[in-house]
Design an enzyme around this catalytic site. Structure first.
Site, PDB file in Angstrom:
ATOM      1  N   ASP A 161      33.924 120.143  31.158  1.00 24.35           N
ATOM      2  CA  ASP A 161      34.656 118.829  31.073  1.00 24.35           C
ATOM      3  C   ASP A 161      35.047 118.170  32.173  1.00 24.35           C
ATOM      4  OD1 ASP A 161      34.537 119.314  28.200  1.00 24.35           O
ATOM      5  OD2 ASP A 161      35.933 121.119  28.360  1.00 24.35           O
ATOM      6  N   HIS A 189      38.548 123.371  24.816  1.00 25.39           N
ATOM      7  CA  HIS A 189      37.226 122.801  24.998  1.00 25.39           C
ATOM      8  C   HIS A 189      36.767 122.315  23.710  1.00 25.39           C
ATOM      9  CE1 HIS A 189      33.235 122.205  26.617  1.00 25.39           C
ATOM     10  NE2 HIS A 189      32.762 122.978  25.574  1.00 25.39           N
TER      11      HIS A 189
END
Length: 330
Positions: A161, A189
């Site tokens: 990410d 996440h």
């Protein structure tokens, strides 16, 4: 100078598509160093052993000088014996339209078993990176069932990410990736994560001052990063593999050495309650790393917008934790 002793590195889901990209990056020396010999421990489920043996053939055929041996197995006790590092990649894959919560019940059982095996067979100094989703909660469960290994030795991957966020900022600013620093991923996440550019810098200047577009930051940047995994699945009909492998390599490379002097990295680690986050969940924070030890970056100023996003992702992590523990203890 005498040669270093080999590191034993385990990769689960070793016959899968992420591992196919990951194993070369590990074996090349990118992760642990160009002078660090390796013994690879490759784990997958019994029906995948034929494919895994093909992967072993390819590793041999790469003639990589750092790879001293390869152990391919379907037994976690063998895979985790005396290992120094573990990439826990193997998990039920996410498919198009599937939320991570759908994966929870099946995957926490996998990570309970692997935690128990790590507890018995791995070195107590092992560093464990969980990649398989839902990564934060899988890491929490894995650690819970490996009580003899320090909690700080478990982490969940949010580096993918962070890399996605850095790339979006570099494209927007028309600069190189290397010019973008101090981008943070907070929380889970998942689609509740908070990609934060408030402290980011681009070519040494505040990113918010370089981009000067608050609407883009909130309404384009944040959801683009949050939903990038789903966008890749929609385009490829497969989940992120090459980029996930690169992120896992970046994560472990920094963890075994250090973070850049003028930057930090995002890692899912056990929350100590910093920034009013719920303690005891695996929460992604900005961290610095020195001599293989991570520390949460403290004292960052948080806007009302950021606090709202942290509360949302923290709530989801608490819900996942409670659901996961219920499954494991049932």
């Amino acid at each position: 100078m005498s040669e270093k002793s080999p590191l034993r590195v385990a990769v689960t889901g070793a016959a899968g598509q992420i591992a196919y990209s990951l194993l070369y990056q590990i074996s090349s020396g990118y992760v642990f160093g160009a002078d660090q010999p390796l013994i690879l421990h490759l784990l997958d489920i019994t029906p995948m052993m034929g494919v895994l043996n093909g992967v072993v053939m390819e590793i041999q055929d790469c003639a990589l000088p750092l790879v001293r041996d390869v152990v391919a197995t379907d037994d976690p006790a063998v895979a985790f014996k005396d290992i120094d590092a573990a990439f826990l990649v193997g998990a039920m894959p996410r498919k198009e339209g599937m939320e991570r919560k759908d994966l929870l019940a099946a995957n926490v059982r996998i990570f309970k078993v692997q935690g128990q095996a790590l507890d018995v067979h791995a070195k107590k100094s092992v560093k464990v990176l969980v990649v398989g989703n839902p990564a934060n909660t899988n890491a929490l469960i894995c650690s819970h069932f490996a009580p003899s290994i320090p909690k700080e030795n478990f982490s969940a991957m949010t580096r993918l990410d962070q890399n996605r966020a850095k790339a979006q900022l570099a494209v927007k600013a028309g600069c190189d990736i290397a010019d973008v620093k101090k981008v943070t991923i907070w929380g889970n996440h998942s689609s509740t994560q908070f990609p934060d550019m408030a402290q980011a810098v681009i070519k040494g200047q505040a990113a918010v001052g370089v981009i000067k577009d608050e609407a883009w930051m909130k309404d384009v940047f944040v959801p683009t990063v949050q939903k990038r995994g789903a966008a890749v699945i929609a385009a490829r009909k497969l989940s992120s593999a090459m980029s996930a492998a690169k992120a896992a390599s970046d994560h472990m490379k920094n963890w075994f050495s250090c973070s850049p002097a003028d930057d930090w990295v995002s890692m899912g680690v056990f929350s100590d309650g910093s920034y009013d986050t719920p303690a005891g969940v695996m929460f992604s924070f900005p961290v610095t790393i020195e001599n293989g030890k991570w520390a949460i970056v403290k004292g960052l100023e948080m806007s009302a917008f950021a606090k709202e996003k942290l509360a949302l992702t923290g709530k989801e992590l608490c819900e996942e934790r409670d659901e996961a523990m219920a499954v494991c203890l049932a």
